[in-house]
Design a protein around this motif. Structure first.
Motif, short mmCIF file in Angstrom:
data_model
loop_
_atom_site.label_atom_id
_atom_site.label_comp_id
_atom_site.label_asym_id
_atom_site.label_seq_id
_atom_site.Cartn_x
_atom_site.Cartn_y
_atom_site.Cartn_z
N UNK A 114 8.65 -0.57 -3.96
CA UNK A 114 7.19 -0.50 -4.01
C UNK A 114 6.62 -1.76 -3.37
N UNK A 115 6.14 -1.63 -2.16
CA UNK A 115 5.68 -2.78 -1.37
C UNK A 115 4.39 -2.40 -0.65
N UNK A 116 3.41 -3.27 -0.70
CA UNK A 116 2.18 -3.02 0.06
C UNK A 116 2.52 -2.83 1.54
N UNK A 117 1.74 -2.00 2.21
CA UNK A 117 1.96 -1.76 3.63
C UNK A 117 2.00 -3.07 4.42
N UNK A 118 1.04 -3.94 4.18
CA UNK A 118 0.96 -5.19 4.95
C UNK A 118 2.17 -6.09 4.72
N UNK A 119 2.77 -6.01 3.52
CA UNK A 119 3.93 -6.85 3.22
C UNK A 119 5.24 -6.22 3.68
N UNK A 120 5.25 -4.90 3.80
CA UNK A 120 6.47 -4.25 4.29
C UNK A 120 6.77 -4.68 5.73
N UNK A 121 5.73 -5.07 6.46
CA UNK A 121 5.93 -5.57 7.83
C UNK A 121 6.95 -6.71 7.84
N UNK A 122 6.97 -7.51 6.77
CA UNK A 122 7.84 -8.68 6.73
C UNK A 122 9.31 -8.29 6.58
N UNK A 123 9.58 -7.06 6.19
CA UNK A 123 10.96 -6.62 6.01
C UNK A 123 11.39 -5.57 7.01
N UNK A 124 10.69 -5.50 8.16
CA UNK A 124 10.94 -4.39 9.09
C UNK A 124 12.35 -4.43 9.68
N UNK A 125 12.84 -5.59 10.01
CA UNK A 125 14.19 -5.67 10.58
C UNK A 125 15.21 -5.07 9.62
N UNK B 143 -5.86 -9.21 7.06
CA UNK B 143 -4.52 -9.70 6.72
C UNK B 143 -3.82 -8.78 5.73
N UNK B 144 -4.60 -7.99 5.00
CA UNK B 144 -4.01 -7.13 3.97
C UNK B 144 -4.17 -5.64 4.26
N UNK B 145 -4.81 -5.30 5.37
CA UNK B 145 -4.98 -3.89 5.71
C UNK B 145 -3.64 -3.25 6.02
N UNK B 146 -3.46 -2.02 5.55
CA UNK B 146 -2.22 -1.28 5.84
C UNK B 146 -2.40 -0.45 7.09
N UNK B 147 -2.21 -1.06 8.24
CA UNK B 147 -2.55 -0.44 9.51
C UNK B 147 -1.37 0.14 10.27
N UNK B 148 -0.18 -0.44 10.13
CA UNK B 148 0.88 -0.20 11.09
C UNK B 148 2.10 0.53 10.56
N UNK B 149 2.13 0.84 9.27
CA UNK B 149 3.37 1.36 8.68
C UNK B 149 3.78 2.71 9.24
N UNK B 150 2.82 3.60 9.50
CA UNK B 150 3.20 4.91 10.03
C UNK B 150 3.86 4.76 11.40
N UNK B 151 3.27 3.92 12.25
CA UNK B 151 3.82 3.72 13.57
C UNK B 151 5.22 3.13 13.55
N UNK B 152 5.41 2.08 12.74
CA UNK B 152 6.72 1.44 12.80
C UNK B 152 7.79 2.16 11.99
N UNK B 153 7.41 3.06 11.10
CA UNK B 153 8.40 3.85 10.38
C UNK B 153 8.72 5.17 11.07
N UNK B 154 7.70 5.84 11.59
CA UNK B 154 7.91 7.17 12.16
C UNK B 154 8.76 7.13 13.43
N UNK B 155 8.86 5.97 14.06
CA UNK B 155 9.69 5.89 15.26
C UNK B 155 11.18 5.77 14.94
N UNK B 156 11.54 5.61 13.67
CA UNK B 156 12.93 5.42 13.29
C UNK B 156 13.63 6.77 13.09
N UNK B 157 14.74 7.01 13.76
CA UNK B 157 15.47 8.27 13.58
C UNK B 157 15.85 8.49 12.12
N UNK B 158 15.59 9.71 11.65
CA UNK B 158 15.97 10.08 10.29
C UNK B 158 14.99 9.70 9.21
N UNK B 159 14.00 8.88 9.54
CA UNK B 159 13.04 8.45 8.52
C UNK B 159 12.04 9.58 8.23
#
Length: 671
Positions: free
Chosen positions: A424-435, A464-480
Motif C-alpha cells: 500500500x503505497x501512494x502513487x507519488x511515492x511508488x515512483x521511488x520504487x519503480x526500478x 509533489x504529491x499528485x498521483x499522475x504517472x502510475x498508470x503509464x509506468x505500470x501499464x507498459x510492463x509485460x504481465x502487469x
C-alpha cells in the motif's frame, strides 16, 4: 536500536489553562497566552533574516516564543502541517541567526517543518494563503523565495542536494555554507546514506542537521551532553585533533590506526554517532534542540569549522509548545482548521466512506479468509489505512520506514515464498520504487499486489504529491494488471480480485477523499480480468472512463443527450489488459469516442489508441479524443479546481465532444 528520548533539559511544563478577563480560557504556550490581545513585538520587526541577525542573542528566546504562537494562530485558521514546524521553532531561529541566509544555503528535507522558516523569510503575511489556490506552497519551493534554494515534498533528498550545492560552491571557489536539515524519519531511506557515504568520500564541507524528533538515537544527557557538544565542535578540540593526526602519521600503521579508533570511539562513547563517523562525518551531539543556549554556540562552531562534512544531532519534540500537538503528534502532523484553545479540529461531514477506509476494511475482510495475505507500507500506516489492518493482524502488517524501494522488493520476497503481499503505497511515492517494480517484481512475474492510494489530484499537497504517472509506468510492463476504481464499491471488488489473483503482479488505483455514495456490497466480487462494463447505452457518442472520472462522464452524457447526442458511457476498469472487445464495439458503433482518465498522457488513453491503430479501427473516420492531465504540473488548489484547470470535468468532456464534431455542430443542435 532507537531508545526513547529522555526529558530535555530546560523543557518546562507551563502549558495550562488560565481564565481571561473576558471569561474565556486560553492555553498558555511556554509562558505566553494566545488571545485577541496577544502581540508579537519582536516578530513584527522581522521582514527577513537579516533583521533577526540584528537582534541581541538575549532576545532570541522571546522571538522563538512569538514565532511559535504566530505559527499556531496562522495554521489554526488555514490548516496545514503543524507538529513538525512547532518542533523546529528554536532550531529555525538559531539557523537564521548564525548563518548568512540566503547566501548560505539552507535546505529543509521534506519541508513539512519549513513553516517557521517561511514566516521568518518574508512570507508571514501570506501564511493565510498556505496550501490554497494561488497561495503559498505547503513545502519549500524554489520559485517562491530565494530562501528556498531547493524544493522538496518527498523525503531524504536534502543531503544529496546539499552535497551537489557544496561541490558546485567548491568548483566556483565560493565560501558560503550549505546546511541540510533532515528528520530522523527521513534517515530510514537509503538515499540519505548514499549521499552521506559520497560526502564522506569527497570530504566536502557540508553541514547536516539531524533533527531527531521521535525516538532519540542517542538521548541527550543534560548539561554534560551540551558541554561535550560545544567542546567537540569547537576550534580548540578540532585543532588538537588535527595536530594529533599529523603526529600519528609518522607512527607505524597499526599504532596509527589504534590511535584513530581510540579517539573516535572515546568520543562516541560520550556522544554517540559512530555510524556517522564511519560514513566520514564529524559527529556533534546530541544537543537539546529547544535550548538556544546550547544550539547557538554549537552552530557557530560548526559554521566556522574547516573542511569536511559535519553532522549535528539535535533532539527536538514534535508539536513542542502546544499541548494537543505534543500529546498526539500523529493527529497534529497535518491538521485541518482547529480551535487554538481546545485543539479540536474541524471535520467535514462525509456522506460516503473514504476510499482509504474502504481499502483497509476490504483488505481486513479478505485477510480473515486467507492467512497468506500480508500488508506492507512505507512509513504511512494511517495514511494508507494499514494501521487498522495492523491492529487486527499485527503479525501480518509491516511498516518498513521511508524505504519504498525496499518495500517493493520485500514484497517480492514474500510473494516468492507463496504469500500474498499488498504493498500500500501512494502513487507519488511508488515512483521511488519503480526500478524494483520492473526488475524484482515484473520480470519475475511475482504476484505482488499494489494498492495505489492518492491516485490523481490531491488538492493542497500540490504537484509533489499528485498521483499522475502510475498508470503509464505500470501499464507498459509485460504481465502487469492495472485497474482503477470508479467508486468505492468498485474498490471493494478490486481488493478481492487482487487477493484472488496469483498469475502476475496486479495494481489498483484509487483517489484521496471520500467515495461517491453508492450502495456497498458486504464483500467485493472477483472481477473478470481485463473486462470493463457498460454503464449507459447510446448510439452517437461514447465516453470510456478509467477511474473516478466516471461520475463526470455520466453528467456530461446527460447534457449531451439533451442536445440530441445519444451517449454511451463505459467504465473500463482495466488499463492492462485492455477490454479490447468493449473498445472495438464502442469504436465501431459510435461517431465520437472520448477516453478520460485522471493521469498523465501515456496512460490508459495511449493503450486504447495503440489498440485501435494496430487493428485498423481508426480508418473508418472515428473521431477519437483522449482526455488526460495536461503536460505541465498543476499547482495546489482544491481537487475540484485542479480538475477544472486540467480540463477533466463534465463541462470539458462536453466541449471535447463538440470540438470533435466540428464548430457548427452545437449551433445546429441548439437550432
Amino acid at each position: 536500536m532507537k531508545t526513547p528520548a529522555r526529558a530535555l533539559p530546560g523543557a518546562d511544563e507551563r502549558l495550562r489553562a488560565t481564565p481571561l478577563s473576558a471569561g474565556r480560557t486560553c492555553v498558555l504556550l511556554k509562558g505566553f497566552d494566545v488571545s485577541e490581545t496577544s502581540t508579537t513585538p519582536l516578530l513584527d520587526r522581522i521582514a527577513e533574516p537579516a533583521d533577526l541577525r540584528a537582534l541581541d542573542a538575549a532576545d532570541l528566546r522571546q522571538l522563538a516564543d512569538e514565532l511559535r504562537r504566530d505559527l499556531i494562530e496562522q495554521i489554526s485558521r488555514t490548516g496545514g502541517h503543524l507538529g513538525a514546524g512547532l518542533g523546529v521553532v528554536e532550531l529555525t531561529v538559531a539557523l537564521h541567526s548564525v548563518f548568512d541566509t540566503p547566501r548560505d544555503r539552507l535546505i529543509w528535507d521534506v519541508s513539512h517543518q519549513a513553516y517557521p522558516h517561511k514566516i521568518l523569510t518574508g512570507r508571514r503575511e501570506r501564511m493565510k494563503t498556505i496550501r490554497q489556490e494561488g497561495g503559498l506552497s505547503g513545502f519549500a519551493k524554489r520559485a517562491e523565495s530565494e530562501y528556498d534554494p531547493f524544493g522538496a515534498g518527498h523525503s531524504s533528498t536534502s543531503i544529496s542536494a546539499g552535497l551537489g550545492m557544496a561541490v558546485a560552491r567548491d568548483l566556483s571557489k565560493g565560501t558560503n555554507n550549505v546546511i541540510a536539515v533532515i528528520g530522523d524519519g527521513a534517515m530510514s531511506a537509503g538515499m540519505a546514506y548514499e549521499a552521506m557515504n559520497n560526502a564522506g568520500a569527497l570530504n566536502a564541507r557540508l553541514i547536516v542537521i539531524l533533527n531527531d524528533n521521535d525516538m532519540s538515537i542517542a538521548p541527550p544527557t543534560g548539561a554534560m551532553s551540551a558541554y561535550l557538544a560545544r567542546l567537540v565542535s569547537g576550534k580548540t578540540y578540532r585543532s588538537l585533533r588535527d595536530r594529533a593526526k599529523s603526529l600519528t602519521k609518522h607512527l607505524p600503521a597499526p599504532i596509527r590506526e589504534g590511535a584513530r579508533r581510540t579517539e573516535e570511539y572515546t568520543r562516541a562513547f560520550f556522544t554517540g554517532g559512530t555510524l556517522f563517523e564511519e560514513l566520514g562525518f564529524y559527529y556533534v551531539g546530541p544537543i537539546d534542540g529547544h535550548d538556544l543556549d546550547h544550539l547557538l554556540p554549537v552552530l557557530k562552531n560548526v559554521r566556522d569549522a574547516g573542511a569536511g562534512p559535519i553532522l549535528v544531532h539535535v533532539v527536538t519534540k514534535k508539536g513542542k509548545g502546544y499541548e494537543p500537538a505534543e500529546n498526539s503528534a500523529d493527529k497534529y502532523h497535518g491538521v485541518s482548521k482547529f480551535d487554538v484553545i481546545t485543539g479540536a479540529q474541524a471535520k467535514s461531514k462525509a456522506n460516503a466512506p473514504s476510499y482509504t477506509g474502504v481499502f483497509a476494511d476490504s483488505l481486513i475482510r479478505e485477510a480473515e479468509e486467507d492467512d497468506k495475505i500480508v500488508a506492507v507500507n512505507a512509513a504511512m500506516p494511517s495514511g494508507t489505512g494499514l494501521d487498522k489492518f495492523g491492529a487486527r493482524f499485527p503479525d501480518r502488517s509491516f511498516d518498513v520506514g521511508i524505504a519504498e524501494q525496499h518495500a517493493v522488493t520485500f514484497c517480492a520476497g514474500l510473494a516468492a515464498e507463496g504469500y500474498r503481499p499488498f504493498a500500500a503505497i501512494y502513487s507519488t511515492f511508488l515512483q521511488r520504487g519503480y526500478d524494483q517494480v520492473v526488475h524484482d517484481v515484473a520480470i519475475q512475474h511475482l504476484p505482488v499486489r499494489f494498492a495505489i492510494d492518492r491516485a490523481g489530484f490531491v488538492g493542497a499537497d500540490g504537484p509533489t504529491h499528485a498521483g499522475s504517472f502510475d498508470v503509464g509506468f505500470l501499464a507498459q510492463l509485460p504481465g502487469m494488471v492495472v485497474m482503477a476504481a470508479s467508486d468505492e464499491a468498485e474498490l471493494k471488488h478490486m481488493v478481492r480480485t487482487a487477493a484472488a489473483y496469483d498469475e502476475s503482479p496486479i495494481a489498483f488505483r484509487y483517489p484521496r477523499g471520500n467515495g461517491v455514495g453508492v450502495d456497498m456490497p458486504e464483500r467485493g466480487e472477483i472481477l473478470a480480468i481485463g473486462k470493463g462494463r457498460m454503464v449507459k447505452e447510446g448510439t452517437k457518442v461514447a465516453i470510456l472512463s478509467f477511474g473516478t472520472r466516471l461520475a463526470d462522464a455520466l453528467i456530461a452524457a446527460r447534457e449531451l443527450d439533451g442536445f440530441g447526442l445519444s451517449t454511451s458511457v463505459a467504465d473500463a476498469r482495466f488499463a492492462k489488459p485492455l477490454d479490447t472487445e468493449l473498445v472495438a464495439r464502442l469504436a465501431r458503433e459510435h461517431e465520437v469516442l472520448v477516453t478520460i482518465e485522471e493521469g498523465a498522457v501515456g496512460g490508459f488513453g495511449s493503450q486504447v489508441l495503440q489498440f485501435l491503430a494496430m487493428n485498423g479501427l481508426l480508418d473508418a473516420g472515428l473521431k477519437i479524443r483522449p482526455m488526460a492531465m495536461p503536460d505541465r504540473f498543476i499547482d495546489h488548489a482544491s481537487p475540484d479546481a485542479m480538475i477544472r484547470e486540467a480540463g477533466l470535468d463534465a463541462k470539458a468532456i462536453v466541449d471535447t465532444v463538440f470540438r470533435a464534431l466540428g464548430k457548427e455542430a452545437k449551433r445546429q443542435l441548439q437550432a
